[in-house]
Design a protein around this motif. Structure first.
Motif, PDB file in Angstrom:
ATOM      1  N   VAL A  32       7.245   1.888   8.962  1.00  0.00           N
ATOM      2  CA  VAL A  32       8.566   1.445   8.487  1.00  0.00           C
ATOM      3  C   VAL A  32       9.421   2.699   8.270  1.00  0.00           C
ATOM      4  O   VAL A  32       8.893   3.813   8.247  1.00  0.00           O
ATOM      5  N   PRO A  33      10.740   2.535   8.097  1.00  0.00           N
ATOM      6  CA  PRO A  33      11.579   3.724   7.860  1.00  0.00           C
ATOM      7  C   PRO A  33      11.224   4.442   6.559  1.00  0.00           C
ATOM      8  O   PRO A  33      11.185   5.669   6.523  1.00  0.00           O
ATOM      9  N   CYS A  34      10.980   3.690   5.486  1.00  0.00           N
ATOM     10  CA  CYS A  34      10.653   4.348   4.215  1.00  0.00           C
ATOM     11  C   CYS A  34       9.515   3.623   3.510  1.00  0.00           C
ATOM     12  O   CYS A  34       9.631   2.447   3.184  1.00  0.00           O
ATOM     13  N   ALA A  35       8.415   4.335   3.284  1.00  0.00           N
ATOM     14  CA  ALA A  35       7.235   3.759   2.619  1.00  0.00           C
ATOM     15  C   ALA A  35       7.016   4.431   1.275  1.00  0.00           C
ATOM     16  O   ALA A  35       6.831   5.642   1.214  1.00  0.00           O
ATOM     17  N   VAL A  36       7.061   3.642   0.191  1.00  0.00           N
ATOM     18  CA  VAL A  36       6.621   4.152  -1.104  1.00  0.00           C
ATOM     19  C   VAL A  36       5.140   3.783  -1.212  1.00  0.00           C
ATOM     20  O   VAL A  36       4.765   2.625  -1.012  1.00  0.00           O
ATOM     21  N   VAL A  37       4.287   4.778  -1.479  1.00  0.00           N
ATOM     22  CA  VAL A  37       2.848   4.574  -1.360  1.00  0.00           C
ATOM     23  C   VAL A  37       2.175   4.710  -2.725  1.00  0.00           C
ATOM     24  O   VAL A  37       2.396   5.695  -3.436  1.00  0.00           O
ATOM     25  N   THR A  38       1.362   3.712  -3.083  1.00  0.00           N
ATOM     26  CA  THR A  38       0.704   3.758  -4.400  1.00  0.00           C
ATOM     27  C   THR A  38      -0.488   4.694  -4.402  1.00  0.00           C
ATOM     28  O   THR A  38      -0.761   5.339  -5.411  1.00  0.00           O
ATOM     29  N   HIS A  39      -1.244   4.744  -3.281  1.00  0.00           N
ATOM     30  CA  HIS A  39      -2.386   5.663  -3.221  1.00  0.00           C
ATOM     31  C   HIS A  39      -2.928   5.720  -1.807  1.00  0.00           C
ATOM     32  O   HIS A  39      -2.518   4.950  -0.931  1.00  0.00           O
ATOM     33  N   ALA A  40      -3.893   6.600  -1.600  1.00  0.00           N
ATOM     34  CA  ALA A  40      -4.291   6.974  -0.239  1.00  0.00           C
ATOM     35  C   ALA A  40      -5.427   6.143   0.355  1.00  0.00           C
ATOM     36  O   ALA A  40      -5.974   6.499   1.398  1.00  0.00           O
ATOM     37  N   HIS A  41      -5.830   5.030  -0.281  1.00  0.00           N
ATOM     38  CA  HIS A  41      -6.838   4.171   0.352  1.00  0.00           C
ATOM     39  C   HIS A  41      -6.263   3.542   1.621  1.00  0.00           C
ATOM     40  O   HIS A  41      -5.069   3.271   1.702  1.00  0.00           O
ATOM     41  N   GLY A  42      -7.159   3.291   2.582  1.00  0.00           N
ATOM     42  CA  GLY A  42      -6.737   2.848   3.907  1.00  0.00           C
ATOM     43  C   GLY A  42      -5.950   1.558   3.943  1.00  0.00           C
ATOM     44  O   GLY A  42      -5.132   1.357   4.849  1.00  0.00           O
ATOM     45  N   ASP A  43      -6.161   0.670   2.973  1.00  0.00           N
ATOM     46  CA  ASP A  43      -5.405  -0.586   2.985  1.00  0.00           C
ATOM     47  C   ASP A  43      -4.054  -0.435   2.289  1.00  0.00           C
ATOM     48  O   ASP A  43      -3.299  -1.402   2.163  1.00  0.00           O
ATOM     49  N   HIS A  44      -3.716   0.763   1.863  1.00  0.00           N
ATOM     50  CA  HIS A  44      -2.429   1.001   1.203  1.00  0.00           C
ATOM     51  C   HIS A  44      -1.598   2.068   1.914  1.00  0.00           C
ATOM     52  O   HIS A  44      -0.373   2.036   1.875  1.00  0.00           O
ATOM     53  N   LEU A  45      -2.285   3.002   2.524  1.00  0.00           N
ATOM     54  CA  LEU A  45      -1.593   4.101   3.207  1.00  0.00           C
ATOM     55  C   LEU A  45      -1.940   4.063   4.691  1.00  0.00           C
ATOM     56  O   LEU A  45      -3.101   4.264   5.062  1.00  0.00           O
ATOM     57  N   ARG A  46      -0.935   3.758   5.509  1.00  0.00           N
ATOM     58  CA  ARG A  46      -1.182   3.698   6.953  1.00  0.00           C
ATOM     59  C   ARG A  46      -0.205   4.611   7.676  1.00  0.00           C
ATOM     60  O   ARG A  46       0.945   4.754   7.248  1.00  0.00           O
ATOM     61  N   PRO A  47      -0.655   5.216   8.775  1.00  0.00           N
ATOM     62  CA  PRO A  47       0.237   6.125   9.502  1.00  0.00           C
ATOM     63  C   PRO A  47       1.373   5.369  10.188  1.00  0.00           C
ATOM     64  O   PRO A  47       1.330   4.150  10.311  1.00  0.00           O
ATOM     65  N   GLY A  48       2.398   6.102  10.614  1.00  0.00           N
ATOM     66  CA  GLY A  48       3.462   5.513  11.440  1.00  0.00           C
ATOM     67  C   GLY A  48       4.806   5.348  10.770  1.00  0.00           C
ATOM     68  O   GLY A  48       5.786   4.988  11.424  1.00  0.00           O
ATOM     69  N   SER A  49       4.906   5.612   9.480  1.00  0.00           N
ATOM     70  CA  SER A  49       6.202   5.492   8.828  1.00  0.00           C
ATOM     71  C   SER A  49       6.967   6.810   8.934  1.00  0.00           C
ATOM     72  O   SER A  49       6.382   7.888   9.032  1.00  0.00           O
ATOM     73  N   ALA A  50       8.324   6.707   8.914  1.00  0.00           N
ATOM     74  CA  ALA A  50       9.148   7.900   9.061  1.00  0.00           C
ATOM     75  C   ALA A  50       9.137   8.736   7.788  1.00  0.00           C
ATOM     76  O   ALA A  50       9.149   9.964   7.830  1.00  0.00           O
ATOM     77  N   ARG A  51       9.099   8.055   6.659  1.00  0.00           N
ATOM     78  CA  ARG A  51       9.224   8.765   5.389  1.00  0.00           C
ATOM     79  C   ARG A  51       8.218   8.176   4.395  1.00  0.00           C
ATOM     80  O   ARG A  51       8.087   6.953   4.299  1.00  0.00           O
TER      81      ARG A  51
END
Ligand SMILES: [Zn+2]
Ligand SMILES: [Zn+2]
Lengths: 335, 208
Positions: A32-51
């Motif tokens: 997505v254009p902007c991802a706010v991420v809660t933490h680095a587990h795979g079901d929360h942090l995925r590659p491919g976002s611009a920011r």
């Protein structure tokens, strides 16, 4: 506190939670254009976002998944950032290193997304901080009253007893734990009992290094050698759950295996785990923590994601007078 | 009771016969003689006395767990094991290391003193005593207590495995142990000492 007539600050979309006035997603399932991420587990942090916007202490572990090129925008816990028409801040969630709750403020209304969180003590990350809000979006992974965790230090004491009993028998103890978070919590809790080195599967090396770089004290670790089992007799070896069924296990002579997870709370899960021991250690909130946390946010409306939401929704509505509803695939939007 | 509760959990979880044997032998070596004999009695699935009925425990659970009836019923259906459900919903989570949070005693103290003493109490006295234990004991001990209260405990081991473990723990031949464990016997410190002593071997002519 505001009424519910206005448009919701967060809605459920195919790509996950979306904030229309801020034009950002939280833990999106795709780029997505902007991802706010809660933490680095795979079901929360995925590659491919611009920011990516995330807590600065979690940058190291996020890089493990995103690589060096991804555009990370790190913020300190509690610091307010303007995103679109909203004011966003991240607050400790106590789940793993760098895990955050997301507080969103827009037009006098405050929503908080818990992300994955726990309330139990954990030497590897900042403790959860309850935040008052109008709408609290909570995880509900272990939202049944049978899930009530013993203190982590008790569980690690039990792991040490198991390890030492195996050592007396001259066999290896292989403990399976999630690579990111659980492994480092075990290594940090072990410091209270021993300074003996622990052997680790190669898949754990990166996350352990990231935690050490962030200054988290843990017992010394050595790579689990590829050599035959003899030299590991009596040792404690940590490995990701996926290694349990593979060729990797064959390097050990006689070994006792254990699994570290909140699911091990139930006897049926321990029996079906295929391991010799099940150790109850979870990085999620148990039932009392969920109920207590929801009360502390003083939120009149609570939306529940992940897991066994139906039981907690009914409990909150009938026993606590909270306007609770499920949120996520299959449920209606947050409105 | 803590060590025995942990042993039962190991026997319940592990599939490995060697691990079961090692865990039983280790427990029996470290346990007090009376505890070792009670543990052997239970592991051999000898008849246990029931001190209360499952219905009584069930009826006390709602108030003890401070949860609405529908949630208790949902849990009992999901877990399908009353003793475990009670422990999951009520047991102490402060941990056995916490001072004062714990009322544990030897297995033999529970079986010879505490549980038989329940008979002298009124129904409400029994209820108060048992629900207090629920709140104070950690999960595994609480599961074990409930199984002992209703007299239903079937460990996941065979009698032959128990004989091997006792034989290992006492350094006596499996045949001698099997002989002593056959037929009627009551658990006691004296019985365990008899298991350990070589006297009966000589008497039985196995040694000279
Ligand atoms: Zn997580
Ligand atoms: Zn998660």
């Amino acid at each position: 506190m505001t009424g519910r007539s206005r448009a919701p600050l967060l809605v459920w979309t195919e790509r996950g939670l979306y904030c229309p006035p801020g034009a950002f997603h939280i833990d999106p399932a795709a780029g997505v254009p902007c991802a706010v991420v809660t933490h680095a587990h795979g079901d929360h942090l995925r590659p491919g976002s611009a920011r990516y916007v995330l807590a600065s202490v979690g940058a190291g572990v996020a890089r493990l998944r995103l690589g060096d090129k991804a555009g990370l925008e790190t913020v300190e816990y509690g610091a307010v950032t303007g995103i679109g028409d909203t004011r966003v801040s991240l607050h400790p969630a106590g789940h793993i290193l760098g895990s955050a709750q997301v507080r969103i403020e827009h037009a006098g209304e405050v929503w908080v997304v818990s992300g994955d969180f726990k309330r139990a003590a954990d030497p590897t990350c900042r403790p959860f901080e309850p935040i008052e809000c109008d709408v609290f979006v909570s995880e509900a992974t272990f939202a049944r009253p049978v899930y009530r965790w013993p203190p982590g230090v008790e569980t690690v004491a039990e792991i040490v007893r198991w390890w030492h009993a195996n050592r007396e028998r001259g066999i290896t103890s292989v403990l399976f734990c999630y690579a990111l978070g659980k492994t480092q919590r075990v290594l940090a809790e072990l410091l209270a009992f021993t300074s003996d080195p622990v052997h680790v599967h190669e898949a754990l090396a990166g996350p352990i290094r990231a935690y050490r770089d962030a200054g988290v004290p843990m017992v010394p670790t050595l790579p689990a050698p590829s050599a035959s089992g003899r030299q590991l007799a009596g040792a404690l070896v940590l490995a990701p759950p996926g290694a349990a069924r593979g060729r990797w296990m064959r390097r050990f002579g006689e070994a006792s295996t254990g699994l570290c997870s909140g699911w091990m709370q139930l006897r049926s899960n321990r029996r079906q785990s295929g391991h010799d021991r099940g150790f109850v250690l979870s990085d999620h909130a148990d039932w009392p923590a969920l109920v207590d946390t929801i009360a502390r946010t003083r939120a009149p409306r609570v939306l529940l994601m992940h897991g066994h939401t139906a039981t907690l929704v009914r409990f909150l509505r009938e026993e606590r007078g909270v306007d609770a509803a499920p949120l996520g695939p299959g449920s209606e939007s947050a409105a | 009771m803590r060590a025995f509760a942990e042993l039962l959990d190991v026997l319940d979880t592990t599939r490995s016969a060697a691990a079961k044997l090692a865990a039983m032998a280790r427990f029996l070596v470290l346990a007090a003689p009376a505890d070792a004999s009670w543990a052997t009695y239970i592991l051999c699935r000898r008849d246990l006395t029931a001190f209360v009925t499952p219905m009584q425990l069930r009826s006390w659970l709602g108030e003890a767990a401070a949860l609405p009836r529908w949630l208790i019923d949902e849990t009992l259906t999901d877990i399908a094991d009353l003793s475990e459900s009670i422990a999951l919903l009520t047991a102490s989570t402060t941990g056995p290391e916490t001072p004062g949070a714990h009322v544990d005693a030897n297995l033999s103290t529970w079986l010879e003193d505490r549980l038989p003493m329940l008979r002298a109490l009124t129904e409400s006295g029994r209820r108060a005593r048992i629900t207090a234990w629920w709140r104070m004991l950690p999960y595994r001990e609480c599961v074990l207590l409930n199984r002992l209260l209703i007299g239903e405990l079937r460990a996941d081991v065979s009698e032959a495995q128990v004989v091997r473990a006792v034989s290992e723990a006492t350094s006596r031949s499996g045949t001698a142990i099997a002989d002593l464990l056959t037929g009627p016997w009551q658990p006691s410190e004296a019985f365990w000492c008899r298991l350990q002593s070589q006297e009966s071997d000589r008497a039985g002519g196995e040694r000279s």
